[in-house]
Design an enzyme around this catalytic site. Structure first.
Site, PDB file in Angstrom:
ATOM      1  N   GLU A  33       1.131  -1.542   0.104  1.00  0.00           N
ATOM      2  CA  GLU A  33      -0.011   0.092  -0.206  1.00  0.00           C
ATOM      3  C   GLU A  33       1.371   1.154  -0.439  1.00  0.00           C
ATOM      4  OE1 GLU A  33      -2.345   3.226  -0.114  1.00  0.00           O
ATOM      5  OE2 GLU A  33      -3.359   1.045  -0.692  1.00  0.00           O
ATOM      6  N   CYS A  43     -15.106   7.090   1.313  1.00  0.00           N
ATOM      7  CA  CYS A  43     -16.656   7.722   0.872  1.00  0.00           C
ATOM      8  C   CYS A  43     -16.625   8.516   2.072  1.00  0.00           C
ATOM      9  CB  CYS A  43     -17.159   6.735   0.963  1.00  0.00           C
ATOM     10  SG  CYS A  43     -17.123   5.936  -1.001  1.00  0.00           S
ATOM     11  N   TYR A  62     -10.658  -1.920   9.888  1.00  0.00           N
ATOM     12  CA  TYR A  62      -9.613  -2.731  10.868  1.00  0.00           C
ATOM     13  C   TYR A  62      -8.431  -2.015  10.730  1.00  0.00           C
ATOM     14  CZ  TYR A  62     -13.179  -6.212  10.483  1.00  0.00           C
ATOM     15  OH  TYR A  62     -14.746  -6.605  10.342  1.00  0.00           O
ATOM     16  N   ASP A 270     -11.004   0.563  -8.403  1.00  0.00           N
ATOM     17  CA  ASP A 270     -11.275   1.780  -9.947  1.00  0.00           C
ATOM     18  C   ASP A 270     -10.155   1.301 -10.169  1.00  0.00           C
ATOM     19  OD1 ASP A 270     -12.928   2.196  -7.679  1.00  0.00           O
ATOM     20  OD2 ASP A 270     -12.004   3.557  -6.594  1.00  0.00           O
ATOM     21  N   TYR A 412     -45.993   0.065   1.129  1.00  0.00           N
ATOM     22  CA  TYR A 412     -47.258   1.603   1.491  1.00  0.00           C
ATOM     23  C   TYR A 412     -47.480   2.012   3.686  1.00  0.00           C
ATOM     24  CZ  TYR A 412     -51.240   4.512   2.534  1.00  0.00           C
ATOM     25  OH  TYR A 412     -51.956   4.851   2.754  1.00  0.00           O
TER      26      TYR A 412
END
Length: 439
Positions: A33, A43, A62, A270, A412
């Site tokens: 990473e 997000c 985590y 992505d 409804y």
């Protein structure tokens, strides 16, 4: 050597690594990473910036120790992959100030997306941010917390740009949104985008169809901060330069098992163009749910298991100040650009029974073919849009028609819906259009 290497510790990468561990408890799994954070809710960054979330650690699913100790994943932070030798099955990367290399038997590329940054002369040395990583958000939040930012410029009026405009507004900033196109939210059709634009103008200055460089050159005083939200492109370079086939937007092409064209190399998140069920071909749709799902499939298959990704229909929702803005499938413009004969049916319904307190108007647009096949939907309102769009997403996943949608047995109760749900009202209106065209 039996080693799975995962490039990227975001949603797709950590989903891939975790899925691989479930398949093979003995497999060596290394995650590289590039930043200092893994497995966090990207997000959620606008809401952290707005102050709704106090600490950045709250966005982390985590801690790194959990993945290392409990899931036995070799997670290496600040490890940036720079080159892939697909023939030798080796990844070259930078870590702790040194150039390193690691071999693999299987590789998952989950490098995510790269924020767009158009040429903007004059920004050198000035507070300028893109919000695509936790470190970006932490730096901007620290600046906002000083109270020194009073005038902010947001470049780009897409999802992220509007979320950031709201976050800056929450800090009391005077916000200007600059967009080179002549509208906000280009992934909506114009009538729905216009409703959103009017709502934004009550809270921020909106400059459309402008050259941001000229705007900055002629602006006095200079904004205290500039936040660039000019779209995202796939971080596919490392695999593409190694020979992997690419498609829309330069994203990596994959099959339903998330295999790239390179042997032993999978991709997810992505940086890929998954199958779009409405278009019937790959599309670049960088959204969180697909990143998690494609990562799970890639990791499962790369570790020797079996899984498949069914594709996307392009479902997304965004909060724009007090509005819920949702879409799924194709807009009219997107459908026509793909060669489809598309029609739109618009209705304005109610979010609740008309007599129930708090009822709000709900704008619904259904996009469909002349024969009645559903192609997409867009919803805008203060309530009732965000999750209703999922009904249409399910219909699109099943290849259903406006007749099918009109026949759905939807729930409804006066606090939540009129007796005829807004989607039912829209579907019945679309039926009339379809039957008139057929007559």
């Amino acid at each position: 050597m039996t080693r799975l290497v995962v490039l990227g510790g975001g949603a797709a990468g950590m989903s891939a690594a975790s899925a691989a561990r479930r398949v093979d408890p003995a497999l060596e799994i290394v995650v590289l990473e590039a930043t200092g954070f893994a497995a966090y809710g990207m997000c959620g960054l606008p809401y952290y910036l707005a102050g709704l979330i106090e600490r950045p650690e709250e966005l982390v699913s985590y801690p790194a120790e959990y993945f290392r100790d409990r899931r036995r994943l070799d997670l290496r932070l600040h490890a940036e992959a720079v080159e892939l030798d697909a023939d030798q099955r080796v990844v070259h990367y930078r870590h702790e100030g040194r150039e390193r290399r690691i071999g693999f038997s299987a590789l998952v590329v989950a490098a995510g997306g790269v924020p767009g940054f158009p040429p903007l002369p004059g920004l050198e040395g000035r507070p300028t941010f893109t919000i695509r990583a936790m470190e970006d958000a932490i730096a901007l939040r620290a600046l906002l917390d000083t109270g020194a930012v009073r005038d902010a410029l947001v470049v780009g009026a897409g999802y992220i740009g509007l979320e950031l405009a709201e976050a800056l507004h929450a800090h009391g900033c005077r916000v200007t949104i600059a967009e080179r196109l002549d509208r906000v939210l280009p992934n909506l059709d114009e009538p729905l985008a216009a409703i959103v634009e009017d709502h934004i103008r009550e809270r921020a200055e909106v400059r459309l169809g402008v050259d941001v460089s000229e705007l900055l050159a002629n602006r006095a005083p200079w904004p205290d901060v500039v936040v660039v939200c000019a779209g995202v492109r796939p971080a596919s370079t490392i695999a593409a330069e190694a020979g992997a086939r690419t498609g829309p937007g330069g994203a990596l092409l994959v099959d339903d098992r998330m295999r790239t064209s390179l042997p032993g190399v999978w991709a997810a998140g992505d940086c890929v163009a998954p199958y779009h069920r409405v278009l019937g071909r790959p599309a670049f749709v960088p959204l969180g749910p697909a990143a998690n799902k494609t990562g799970r499939v890639a990791g499962t298959v790369a570790a020797g298991g079996d899984a498949a990704f069914a594709g996307v229909v392009g479902t997304a929702v965004v909060k724009v100040f007090e509005l819920e803005v949702a879409r799924t499938g194709l807009t009219v413009a997107e459908a026509r650009a793909a060669g489809m004969i598309a029609t739109a049916t618009d209705v304005v319904s109610r979010s609740r029974a008309k007599y129930y307190p708090g009822v709000e108007p709900l704008h619904v647009r259904l996009v469909h073919e002349a024969g009645g096949r559903l192609l997409g939907a867009q919803l805008v309102g203060r309530e009732g849009a965000a999750k209703r769009v999922d009904v249409v997403a399910a219909a699109l996943h099943g290849g259903l028609t406006v007749d099918d949608l009109a026949a759905f047995d939807l729930s409804y109760a006066p606090p939540y819906s009129p007796v005829y749900d807004p989607l039912t009202v829209a579907a019945q209106a679309a039926q009339r259009v379809v039957h008139q065209e057929a007559a």
